[in-house]
Design a protein around this motif. Structure first.
Motif, PDB file in Angstrom:
ATOM      1  N   LYS A  24       0.916  -1.123   0.048  1.00 45.04           N
ATOM      2  CA  LYS A  24      -0.531   0.472  -0.188  1.00 45.04           C
ATOM      3  C   LYS A  24       1.395   1.365   0.004  1.00 45.04           C
ATOM      4  O   LYS A  24       0.384   2.409  -0.555  1.00 45.04           O
ATOM      5  CB  LYS A  24      -0.787   0.169   1.099  1.00 45.04           C
ATOM      6  N   THR A  25       2.027   1.744   0.773  1.00 46.14           N
ATOM      7  CA  THR A  25       2.657   2.688   0.788  1.00 46.14           C
ATOM      8  C   THR A  25       3.735   2.969  -0.509  1.00 46.14           C
ATOM      9  O   THR A  25       3.365   3.753  -1.041  1.00 46.14           O
ATOM     10  CB  THR A  25       3.641   2.165   1.613  1.00 46.14           C
ATOM     11  N   LEU A  26       4.124   1.696  -1.456  1.00 52.36           N
ATOM     12  CA  LEU A  26       4.445   1.893  -3.257  1.00 52.36           C
ATOM     13  C   LEU A  26       3.704   2.797  -3.500  1.00 52.36           C
ATOM     14  O   LEU A  26       3.419   3.201  -4.634  1.00 52.36           O
ATOM     15  CB  LEU A  26       4.889   0.576  -3.451  1.00 52.36           C
TER      16      LEU A  26
ATOM     17  N   GLN B 189      12.114  -7.785   0.311  1.00 50.49           N
ATOM     18  CA  GLN B 189      12.458  -6.864  -1.125  1.00 50.49           C
ATOM     19  C   GLN B 189      11.580  -6.313  -2.050  1.00 50.49           C
ATOM     20  O   GLN B 189      10.556  -6.931  -2.705  1.00 50.49           O
ATOM     21  CB  GLN B 189      13.462  -7.461  -1.612  1.00 50.49           C
ATOM     22  N   GLY B 190      11.221  -5.286  -2.168  1.00 47.67           N
ATOM     23  CA  GLY B 190      10.341  -4.537  -3.507  1.00 47.67           C
ATOM     24  C   GLY B 190      11.243  -3.882  -4.163  1.00 47.67           C
ATOM     25  O   GLY B 190      12.401  -3.217  -4.489  1.00 47.67           O
ATOM     26  N   PHE B 191      11.203  -4.619  -5.575  1.00 47.42           N
ATOM     27  CA  PHE B 191      11.945  -3.699  -6.761  1.00 47.42           C
ATOM     28  C   PHE B 191      11.119  -2.629  -7.549  1.00 47.42           C
ATOM     29  O   PHE B 191       9.577  -3.606  -8.070  1.00 47.42           O
ATOM     30  CB  PHE B 191      12.731  -4.572  -6.761  1.00 47.42           C
TER      31      PHE B 191
ATOM     32  N   GLY C  69       3.252   6.584  -5.341  1.00 50.43           N
ATOM     33  CA  GLY C  69       2.598   6.778  -7.319  1.00 50.43           C
ATOM     34  C   GLY C  69       3.705   5.695  -7.591  1.00 50.43           C
ATOM     35  O   GLY C  69       3.651   5.938  -9.101  1.00 50.43           O
ATOM     36  N   LEU C  70       4.252   4.595  -7.263  1.00 48.22           N
ATOM     37  CA  LEU C  70       4.547   3.555  -8.027  1.00 48.22           C
ATOM     38  C   LEU C  70       3.923   2.588  -8.824  1.00 48.22           C
ATOM     39  O   LEU C  70       2.932   2.135  -8.003  1.00 48.22           O
ATOM     40  CB  LEU C  70       5.588   2.857  -7.631  1.00 48.22           C
ATOM     41  N   THR C  71       3.451   1.688  -9.668  1.00 47.69           N
ATOM     42  CA  THR C  71       2.124   1.458 -10.502  1.00 47.69           C
ATOM     43  C   THR C  71       3.192  -0.076 -10.303  1.00 47.69           C
ATOM     44  O   THR C  71       2.235  -1.153  -9.889  1.00 47.69           O
ATOM     45  CB  THR C  71       1.354   1.233 -11.418  1.00 47.69           C
TER      46      THR C  71
ATOM     47  N   GLY D 294      18.214  -1.018 -10.470  1.00 49.30           N
ATOM     48  CA  GLY D 294      19.044  -1.733 -10.513  1.00 49.30           C
ATOM     49  C   GLY D 294      19.014  -2.100  -9.175  1.00 49.30           C
ATOM     50  O   GLY D 294      19.635  -3.366  -8.767  1.00 49.30           O
ATOM     51  N   THR D 295      18.361  -2.087  -8.194  1.00 45.03           N
ATOM     52  CA  THR D 295      18.493  -1.642  -6.868  1.00 45.03           C
ATOM     53  C   THR D 295      17.488  -2.153  -6.065  1.00 45.03           C
ATOM     54  O   THR D 295      16.420  -1.243  -6.018  1.00 45.03           O
ATOM     55  CB  THR D 295      19.055  -0.583  -6.068  1.00 45.03           C
ATOM     56  N   PRO D 296      16.839  -2.757  -4.751  1.00 50.03           N
ATOM     57  CA  PRO D 296      15.561  -2.514  -4.318  1.00 50.03           C
ATOM     58  C   PRO D 296      15.239  -1.500  -3.742  1.00 50.03           C
ATOM     59  O   PRO D 296      16.270  -0.749  -3.286  1.00 50.03           O
ATOM     60  CB  PRO D 296      16.408  -3.530  -2.854  1.00 50.03           C
ATOM     61  N   ILE D 297      13.818  -1.048  -3.876  1.00 52.78           N
ATOM     62  CA  ILE D 297      13.579  -0.006  -3.102  1.00 52.78           C
ATOM     63  C   ILE D 297      13.431   0.267  -1.950  1.00 52.78           C
ATOM     64  O   ILE D 297      13.195   1.420  -0.997  1.00 52.78           O
ATOM     65  CB  ILE D 297      12.536   0.824  -4.055  1.00 52.78           C
ATOM     66  N   LEU D 298      13.166  -0.986  -1.378  1.00 55.31           N
ATOM     67  CA  LEU D 298      12.278  -1.569   0.104  1.00 55.31           C
ATOM     68  C   LEU D 298      12.867  -2.960   0.630  1.00 55.31           C
ATOM     69  O   LEU D 298      12.802  -3.630  -0.027  1.00 55.31           O
ATOM     70  CB  LEU D 298      10.633  -1.603  -0.444  1.00 55.31           C
ATOM     71  N   SER D 299      12.760  -2.853   2.072  1.00 56.02           N
ATOM     72  CA  SER D 299      13.593  -4.297   2.635  1.00 56.02           C
ATOM     73  C   SER D 299      12.670  -3.728   3.341  1.00 56.02           C
ATOM     74  O   SER D 299      12.331  -2.855   4.394  1.00 56.02           O
ATOM     75  CB  SER D 299      15.085  -4.549   2.488  1.00 56.02           C
TER      76      SER D 299
END
Lengths: 337, 216
Positions: A146-148, A279-281, A152-154, A286-291
């Motif tokens: 929900k946070t991602l 992890q979220g990507f 504004g990320l889809t 190239g790198t995870p945005i959430l862990s």
């Protein structure tokens, strides 16, 4: 040489357009946290080094910015926000269980992050302290999704693993720690051939050999879980798979399947994490945005043993993605749209 | 259809890598064009090749500018990038060694605060700190490393040794091995591994078969 017109290495000025985006995005994330039952706390920028020491897996000592107070004690600019949450949960809030905390603050490291070349990074995240089991793990992952979305990320993926699967398989061997760690490293690097050679050289055979060699390839859609549920597993590894199945089941029922992926080959930070990890990507970044993940041994460091699970989002990475892919209308200043 | 971006180290490593791609049914006629553009595509436009400096390959892959890359283990150890290192391709085989003048082999160890010239400052520093438990003075050199002990710039060098011919021609010998197995590796960006899973797994599989075929 005068430095007055420059800023130090690893720092940045955030100008109006970006600042507006950052602030509105943080507010949107915070609204999700609140809506999900998390209450925000703010912890100091400066803490004692002792609070953060001994977590080599996630914060190596040499990565902390340290200085000394007037009594000779070592201070740090806080490198992480989960540790302060655990400290507060075990001390000032030790009688409040279960506890749902959230935060959005800056963290500092002495080494620049490789992606944005920054030492100061804004993190936003949530922690649930005092609830064990798949329901809390699923709640944390759902909150992260929900946070991602609110940020504004889809098109993003949240990939879930379980450190106890590997730990369980290792329990079935009597290998010394250094050999286990070498196998871990090969799995972490997805070095398929190197792993196969090493497992063979160590004289591991039968089901365990098959399971280990396959581990780096155990990633993909949630159907991976159906596959390994059919394996003959025991003890910790079996419990790990059951936990993951239960977590994913709850998330599917809540309608989040499109965001989910599995990777049992995620085996980093094994002494910090104690169960489910994720992890979220975003494709093309190239790198995870959430862990995040379950960390049942951190709170006890502050004198009140308790289980915990949580995640944090790297706000700067998300800003970087939005700048490339297009800033959502809601995060743009009205009079400058 | 997604395009797979591949970073290759210019030179011999790229030539042999291209043989592996050919075996995997990927043909890139422009590769043999002497004009040597830096970005090439295969006939079916499914792959895009970037030709870069060997030590930059891990960087392209870590940042996701390239999805996969083929780089020497030496540059991977020197750069310590956060990547998946999926396959040892076996070719480009060599060692990293400490080498110095033949006549000083027995005495160099007693020297306090050794001077070490190398193209690999990170590998050299880590080797002396972790294996030998000593601090040394590292002098970064970009080429013709053998010159350093001959000109008095350094006591020893830490460098790649293939046949040992260059060392011998300059009166140098290997003192000890730092890393005994260096070869070309296939590396993959951590996010691409998941988002371009099918294409990458197919390549890993084809390359793995080719490695095994070559070893027979």
């Amino acid at each position: 040489m005068t430095w007055k017109i420059y800023i130090p290495d690893g720092e940045q000025d955030i100008l109006a357009e970006e600042c507006y985006m950052k602030r509105t995005m943080e507010n949107a994330m915070n609204a999700v946290f609140r809506h999900c039952g998390f209450r925000e706390i703010a912890t100091p920028s400066v803490e004692f080094f002792d609070s953060f020491s001994g977590q080599r897996d996630i914060i190596p000592e040499e990565n902390m910015i340290k200085f000394v107070d007037e009594q000779g004690r070592i201070l740090v600019l806080k490198p992480d926000l989960t540790v302060p949450c655990a400290r507060v949960a075990a001390t000032k809030l030790k009688d409040c269980r279960p506890l749902r905390l959230c935060y959005c603050q800056n963290t500092f490291r002495s080494k620049k992050d490789r992606y944005l070349d920054l030492k100061e990074i804004t993190q936003a995240g949530c922690e649930i302290i005092g609830i064990d089991g798949p329901a809390a793990d699923a709640e944390i992952i759902a909150t992260a999704i929900k946070t991602l979305k609110a940020a504004g990320l889809t098109a993003f993926t949240v990939e879930i693993g379980q450190v106890n699967y590997f730990k369980g398989l290792m329990n079935d061997t009597d290998l010394p720690f250094c050999e286990k760690d070498r196998l871990r490293h090969l799995i972490e690097k997805k070095d398929f051939l190197g792993l196969e050679k090493q497992v063979t050289a160590l004289g591991i055979d039968g089901d365990l050999k098959t399971a280990l060699i396959e581990l780096p390839a155990l990633y993909g859609g949630t159907e991976i879980l159906t596959k390994i549920s059919g394996y003959h597993l025991t003890g910790k590894a079996k419990a790990a798979v059951e936990n993951l199945v239960a977590v994913v089941d709850i998330l599917k029922k809540a309608g989040y399947e499109q965001y989910l992926a599995i990777d049992l080959g995620m085996v980093s930070a094994l002494s910090y994490y104690t169960g489910m990890i994720f992890q979220g990507f975003v494709s093309g970044y190239g790198t995870p945005i959430l862990s995040g993940g379950r960390y049942d041994h951190l709170v006890e460091k502050f004198g009140a043993p308790d289980c915990a699970t949580g995640f944090s989002v790297n706000v700067n990475f998300i800003m970087d993605i939005l700048k490339t892919n297009g800033i959502p209308e809601a995060f743009r200043e009205e009079d400058h749209r | 259809m997604k395009v797979l971006n591949v970073a290759l180290a210019k030179g011999r490593l790229a030539d042999i890598s291209m043989e592996f791609f050919e075996k995997s049914g990927i043909h890139c006629p422009d590769f043999n064009d002497p004009k040597r553009k830096l970005i090439l595509t295969d006939e079916k436009n499914r792959l895009r090749f970037f030709l870069g400096k060997p030590s930059d390959i891990p960087t392209f892959v870590e940042y996701g500018a390239a999805d996969i890359g083929i780089a020497g283990k030496d540059t991977l150890l020197e750069e310590e990038r956060d990547l998946y290192e999926v396959l040892d391709l076996g070719f480009g085989s060599c060692k990293i060694c400490v080498a110095g003048p033949a006549e000083q082999k027995s005495t160099w160890k007693n020297k306090h605060r050794k001077k070490v010239a190398t193209k690999y400052p990170h590998i050299a520093e880590k080797y002396f700190r972790e294996e030998k438990k000593e601090r040394v003075e590292i002098i970064k050199i970009n080429g013709s490393v053998e010159l350093a002990p001959l000109t008095g710039l350094a006591d020893v060098i830490v460098d790649i040794v293939e046949s040992g011919a260059t060392l011998a021609a300059n009166g140098l010998i290997v003192y000890e091995d730092v890393i005994d197995h260096i070869s070309a590796r296939m590396v993959v960006n951590k996010v691409s591994m998941k988002t371009k899973n099918e294409m990458i797994l197919q390549l890993i599989n084809d390359f793995k078969n080719e490695v095994q075929r070559r070893n027979l």
